[in-house]
Design an enzyme around this catalytic site. Structure first.
Site, PDB file in Angstrom:
ATOM      1  N   TYR A 155       0.831  -1.205   0.000  1.00  0.00           N
ATOM      2  CA  TYR A 155       0.000   0.000   0.000  1.00  0.00           C
ATOM      3  C   TYR A 155       0.867   1.258   0.000  1.00  0.00           C
ATOM      4  O   TYR A 155       0.631   2.190  -0.782  1.00  0.00           O
ATOM      5  CB  TYR A 155      -0.922  -0.011   1.219  1.00  0.00           C
ATOM      6  CG  TYR A 155      -1.905   1.129   1.246  1.00  0.00           C
ATOM      7  CD1 TYR A 155      -3.052   1.094   0.465  1.00  0.00           C
ATOM      8  CD2 TYR A 155      -1.697   2.242   2.056  1.00  0.00           C
ATOM      9  CE1 TYR A 155      -3.968   2.137   0.484  1.00  0.00           C
ATOM     10  CE2 TYR A 155      -2.606   3.294   2.085  1.00  0.00           C
ATOM     11  CZ  TYR A 155      -3.729   3.233   1.297  1.00  0.00           C
ATOM     12  OH  TYR A 155      -4.630   4.279   1.309  1.00  0.00           O
ATOM     13  N   LYS A 159       1.058   4.081  -2.979  1.00  0.00           N
ATOM     14  CA  LYS A 159       0.622   5.451  -2.747  1.00  0.00           C
ATOM     15  C   LYS A 159       1.764   6.454  -2.941  1.00  0.00           C
ATOM     16  O   LYS A 159       1.529   7.579  -3.403  1.00  0.00           O
ATOM     17  CB  LYS A 159       0.004   5.583  -1.356  1.00  0.00           C
ATOM     18  CG  LYS A 159      -1.340   4.885  -1.220  1.00  0.00           C
ATOM     19  CD  LYS A 159      -2.363   5.428  -2.225  1.00  0.00           C
ATOM     20  CE  LYS A 159      -3.728   4.811  -2.061  1.00  0.00           C
ATOM     21  NZ  LYS A 159      -4.727   5.355  -3.009  1.00  0.00           N
TER      22      LYS A 159
END
Length: 296
Positions: A155, A159
């Site tokens: 993640y 991002k």
């Protein structure tokens, strides 16, 4: 006496990941501001429910944003049925938690594929329309774009990637009057976050964050901030507002996170197993089910 139409009145706005959570909330906010909505996601029934709840015109398309050919067909269909997009909100995303070394490679890759590559595909297929309309592309990012955390490697990597991608895209398109913004979010009350809190290690890691950093914000509050960013064609939007200050100290964040993790993780390891979570939230489960197909 009628008021002056807002900047989104009659404009076509595309929202990915619109079947639930933040995507659905952003779609409602944009519809309330007069936009015509194109809703994209993996869950046909959820998309239809959101479409039927909106106050204005909307259509929905079931799509995997990491499928470039499929997304190109969707973009063409959006233009044909609704008109060229003036707004694209790249919101769709997945998350998984747990130690990198024990993570499932396919699940880890899928998070990167959807969050980073899927965002780039979304931009690529809708850019011809945004060039025509001199529109605006909003990339949903995260505090994870600014400072990475343990147990969330896919993640955080994705991002950080979408933040850099959006900065590069903004520089490329500025002379064509196409705006590109980044939405920096912290914890938003979605099924992904609620699912993460069911895993003891992830719950404890969030609990050890400073009080402002562990607060969870309603999806509707976050969506209102993102909709204002769309109206203003903002280069960056922050919720909570203190995330803007985090930009000023981002160089100091990795050693601080490392020091805290070195202190806290051994204690957590004595009370809970460090193990992969799989994809988090109902959206993640729908994504996994959709890729398996009806026969598993």
């Amino acid at each position: 006496m009628t008021g002056t139409p807002g900047p989104l009145e009659g404009r076509v706005a595309v929202v990915t990941g619109a079947a639930r959570g933040l995507g659905a909330a952003i779609a409602r906010e944009l519809a309330d501001r007069g936009a015509t909505l194109a809703l994209l996601g993996r869950e046909e029934a959820g998309l239809a429910a959101v479409r039927d709840s909106l106050p204005g015109p909307a259509r929905c398309w079931e799509a995997d944003i990491a499928d470039e050919a499929g997304m190109a067909r969707v973009a063409d269909d959006v233009r044909e049925r609704l008109g060229p997009a003036s707004v694209v909100v790249a919101n769709a995303g997945l998350a998984e938690g747990g130690p990198f070394a024990e993570s499932d490679p396919a699940t880890w890759r899928r998070v990167i594929e959807v969050n980073l590559i899927g965002s780039a595909i979304t931009a690529r297929v809708f850019l011809p329309q945004l060039r025509v309309t001199r529109g605006y592309y909003l990339q949903i990012a995260s505090l994870a774009s600014i400072g990475a955390a343990p147990m969330m490697s896919a993640y955080c990597a994705s991002k950080a990637g979408v933040e850099s991608f959006a900065h590069s895209l903004r520089a490329e398109l500025a002379h064509e009057h196409v705006g590109v913004g980044i939405g920096y979010l912290n914890w938003t009350d979605t099924d992904m976050i609620r699912d993460a809190d069911q895993h003891p290690v992830l719950r404890e890691l969030r609990g050890h964050m400073p009080r402002p950093a562990r607060k969870v914000y309603p999806a509707e509050t976050v969506a209102r901030r993102m909709a204002r960013a769309v109206e203003r064609r903002s280069a960056a939007a922050y919720l909570p507002a203190w995330l803007r200050a985090a930009q000023l100290v981002r160089a100091a964040m990795p050693p601080v996170v490392t020091a805290l993790s070195k202190r806290e993780l051994p204690g957590l390891a004595r009370t809970a197993r460090f193990e992969p979570t799989g994809l988090l939230g109902a959206g993640g489960r729908a994504d996994a089910s959709g890729r398996r197909g009806p026969d598993g």
